[in-house]
Design a protein around this motif. Structure first.
Motif, PDB file in Angstrom:
ATOM      1  N   SER A 122     103.095 -15.662 -78.867  1.00 16.41           N
ATOM      2  CA  SER A 122     104.705 -16.042 -79.259  1.00 16.41           C
ATOM      3  C   SER A 122     105.254 -17.445 -78.349  1.00 16.41           C
ATOM      4  N   GLY A 123     105.432 -18.347 -79.071  1.00 22.31           N
ATOM      5  CA  GLY A 123     105.553 -19.679 -78.636  1.00 22.31           C
ATOM      6  C   GLY A 123     106.869 -19.872 -77.559  1.00 22.31           C
ATOM      7  N   VAL A 124     107.814 -19.088 -77.784  1.00 21.06           N
ATOM      8  CA  VAL A 124     108.940 -18.977 -76.857  1.00 21.06           C
ATOM      9  C   VAL A 124     108.715 -17.961 -75.599  1.00 21.06           C
ATOM     10  N   ALA A 125     107.854 -16.984 -75.972  1.00 24.84           N
ATOM     11  CA  ALA A 125     107.709 -16.374 -74.685  1.00 24.84           C
ATOM     12  C   ALA A 125     106.635 -17.236 -73.951  1.00 24.84           C
ATOM     13  N   HIS A 126     105.821 -17.733 -74.368  1.00 23.06           N
ATOM     14  CA  HIS A 126     104.733 -18.388 -73.682  1.00 23.06           C
ATOM     15  C   HIS A 126     105.234 -19.710 -72.887  1.00 23.06           C
ATOM     16  N   VAL A 127     106.252 -20.458 -73.385  1.00 16.23           N
ATOM     17  CA  VAL A 127     107.061 -21.266 -72.767  1.00 16.23           C
ATOM     18  C   VAL A 127     107.749 -20.748 -71.398  1.00 16.23           C
ATOM     19  N   ALA A 128     108.416 -19.550 -71.519  1.00 15.92           N
ATOM     20  CA  ALA A 128     109.069 -18.896 -70.421  1.00 15.92           C
ATOM     21  C   ALA A 128     107.802 -18.443 -69.438  1.00 15.92           C
ATOM     22  N   HIS A 129     106.889 -17.786 -69.737  1.00 11.14           N
ATOM     23  CA  HIS A 129     105.618 -17.508 -69.112  1.00 11.14           C
ATOM     24  C   HIS A 129     105.336 -18.630 -68.186  1.00 11.14           C
ATOM     25  N   LEU A 130     104.942 -19.832 -68.850  1.00  9.62           N
ATOM     26  CA  LEU A 130     104.556 -20.877 -68.119  1.00  9.62           C
ATOM     27  C   LEU A 130     105.458 -21.321 -67.042  1.00  9.62           C
TER      28      LEU A 130
ATOM     29  N   LEU B 188      98.605 -30.352 -68.443  1.00 11.25           N
ATOM     30  CA  LEU B 188      99.767 -30.542 -69.436  1.00 11.25           C
ATOM     31  C   LEU B 188      99.435 -29.439 -70.693  1.00 11.25           C
ATOM     32  N   ILE B 189     100.458 -28.776 -70.956  1.00  9.44           N
ATOM     33  CA  ILE B 189     100.277 -27.802 -72.154  1.00  9.44           C
ATOM     34  C   ILE B 189     101.208 -28.230 -73.290  1.00  9.44           C
ATOM     35  N   VAL B 190     100.918 -28.464 -74.230  1.00 13.13           N
ATOM     36  CA  VAL B 190     102.078 -28.548 -75.497  1.00 13.13           C
ATOM     37  C   VAL B 190     102.255 -27.353 -76.309  1.00 13.13           C
TER      38      VAL B 190
ATOM     39  N   GLY C 221     103.124 -43.227 -57.063  1.00 16.21           N
ATOM     40  CA  GLY C 221     103.837 -42.261 -56.314  1.00 16.21           C
ATOM     41  C   GLY C 221     104.318 -40.790 -56.553  1.00 16.21           C
ATOM     42  N   TYR C 222     103.899 -40.400 -57.882  1.00 13.64           N
ATOM     43  CA  TYR C 222     104.387 -38.983 -58.403  1.00 13.64           C
ATOM     44  C   TYR C 222     103.455 -38.162 -57.649  1.00 13.64           C
ATOM     45  N   ASP C 223     103.918 -36.844 -57.462  1.00 19.32           N
ATOM     46  CA  ASP C 223     103.023 -35.617 -57.232  1.00 19.32           C
ATOM     47  C   ASP C 223     102.253 -35.252 -58.353  1.00 19.32           C
ATOM     48  N   LYS C 224     101.271 -34.268 -58.105  1.00 16.65           N
ATOM     49  CA  LYS C 224     100.423 -33.725 -59.227  1.00 16.65           C
ATOM     50  C   LYS C 224     101.486 -32.845 -60.053  1.00 16.65           C
ATOM     51  N   GLN C 225     101.165 -32.731 -61.170  1.00 13.23           N
ATOM     52  CA  GLN C 225     102.251 -31.961 -61.966  1.00 13.23           C
ATOM     53  C   GLN C 225     101.411 -30.838 -62.977  1.00 13.23           C
ATOM     54  N   GLN C 226     102.212 -29.788 -63.276  1.00 15.25           N
ATOM     55  CA  GLN C 226     102.091 -28.671 -64.102  1.00 15.25           C
ATOM     56  C   GLN C 226     102.963 -28.891 -65.112  1.00 15.25           C
ATOM     57  N   VAL C 227     102.949 -29.179 -66.184  1.00 10.78           N
ATOM     58  CA  VAL C 227     103.952 -29.528 -67.303  1.00 10.78           C
ATOM     59  C   VAL C 227     103.731 -28.846 -68.653  1.00 10.78           C
ATOM     60  N   VAL C 228     104.673 -28.191 -69.161  1.00  5.06           N
ATOM     61  CA  VAL C 228     104.843 -27.625 -70.581  1.00  5.06           C
ATOM     62  C   VAL C 228     105.786 -28.410 -71.155  1.00  5.06           C
ATOM     63  N   TYR C 229     105.102 -28.897 -72.374  1.00  5.73           N
ATOM     64  CA  TYR C 229     105.999 -29.614 -73.642  1.00  5.73           C
ATOM     65  C   TYR C 229     106.525 -28.554 -74.712  1.00  5.73           C
ATOM     66  N   HIS C 230     107.760 -28.485 -75.109  1.00  8.23           N
ATOM     67  CA  HIS C 230     107.922 -27.589 -75.891  1.00  8.23           C
ATOM     68  C   HIS C 230     108.456 -28.229 -77.258  1.00  8.23           C
TER      69      HIS C 230
ATOM     70  N   GLN D 116     107.800 -19.576 -65.364  1.00  5.01           N
ATOM     71  CA  GLN D 116     107.556 -18.493 -64.345  1.00  5.01           C
ATOM     72  C   GLN D 116     106.372 -18.761 -63.235  1.00  5.01           C
ATOM     73  N   LYS D 117     105.320 -19.423 -63.926  1.00  3.70           N
ATOM     74  CA  LYS D 117     104.112 -19.688 -63.104  1.00  3.70           C
ATOM     75  C   LYS D 117     104.196 -20.951 -62.786  1.00  3.70           C
ATOM     76  N   GLY D 118     105.296 -21.701 -62.732  1.00  3.54           N
ATOM     77  CA  GLY D 118     105.431 -22.933 -62.037  1.00  3.54           C
ATOM     78  C   GLY D 118     105.729 -24.290 -62.963  1.00  3.54           C
ATOM     79  N   TYR D 119     105.295 -24.090 -64.135  1.00  2.00           N
ATOM     80  CA  TYR D 119     105.010 -25.388 -64.892  1.00  2.00           C
ATOM     81  C   TYR D 119     106.641 -25.925 -64.858  1.00  2.00           C
ATOM     82  N   LEU D 120     106.775 -27.296 -64.958  1.00  2.00           N
ATOM     83  CA  LEU D 120     107.933 -27.769 -65.274  1.00  2.00           C
ATOM     84  C   LEU D 120     108.074 -27.844 -66.825  1.00  2.00           C
TER      85      LEU D 120
END
Length: 155
Positions: free
Chosen positions: A137-145, A68-70, A31-40, A147-151
Motif C-alpha cells: 500500500s502506497g499510503v500506508a508505506h508513506v506513513a510507515h516511513l 531517498l525513497i519515491v 551545511g545540510y545534515d544527512k537526510q532520510q526522505v520519502v517523496y510522495h 514513523q521510521k523518521g523519514y522526512l
C-alpha cells in the motif's frame, strides 16, 4: 552556589547531547545534515516536477548523504510503468520517465509502487519498471516511513 553549579552542569549536559546528535547525523554539502526522505508521488501530471525535485535534492546535499525513497500510487504510479507518458514538455514532446528513473536509481534513489494501484488500475506487472519495488500500500508505506523518521516531501 550548589544550585548554580547544578544548573550549569545540566545546561552543559543537554548541550553536549545536542552536539552528539548533530555529529551522529553527519554533515552533507552546503551545511545540510544527512537526510532520510520519502517523496510522495500520486499524480502523473506532477511526476515530472517531482522527479526533477528529487534530482535537485540529490545535487544539493550529495548522493552519499541521503537515503531517498519515491513512493508512488494512484496515477503517479504510471511514472514507474514502462511505456507510460507524462505531460508534454516545453518542446511539445510527451515526457517518458524511463531514462529519468534509471538515472536516479543509479544514484541510489529507491522507487516503490503500490500493489493496490497495480491491481486497481490493471497495470501489467511485466511493464513495471525493473527499478521499482512493489509494496502492499502506497499510503500506508508513506506513513510507515514517516514513523521510521523519514522526512516527508509532497511535490
Amino acid at each position: 552556589m550548589m544550585k548554580s553549579s547544578l544548573s550549569t552542569s545540566l545546561v552543559l549536559g543537554v548541550s553536549l547531547l545536542g552536539l552528539a546528535a548533530t555529529a551522529q547525523a553527519g554533515s552533507a554539502k552546503n551545511g545540510y545534515d544527512k537526510q532520510q526522505v520519502v517523496y510522495h508521488v500520486n499524480n502523473i501530471h506532477t511526476a515530472t516536477g517531482a522527479l526533477r525535485n528529487v534530482k535537485n535534492h540529490l545535487n544539493a546535499i550529495g548522493d552519499e548523504n541521503i537515503e531517498l525513497i519515491v513512493v508512488t500510487h494512484s496515477s503517479g504510479a504510471f511514472s514507474l510503468v514502462d511505456g507510460s507518458m507524462g505531460k508534454k514538455d516545453s518542446d511539445g514532446k510527451v515526457y517518458d520517465f524511463r531514462d529519468t528513473v534509471a538515472g536516479l536509481a543509479n544514484r541510489g534513489v529507491k522507487f516503490q509502487i503500490c500493489a493496490n494501484t497495480i491491481r486497481g488500475k490493471k497495470i501489467d506487472k511485466n511493464k513495471v519498471s525493473s527499478y521499482a519495488e512493489v509494496i502492499p500500500s502506497g499510503v500506508a508505506h508513506v506513513a510507515h516511513l514517516q514513523q521510521k523518521g523519514y522526512l516527508y516531501v509532497k511535490p
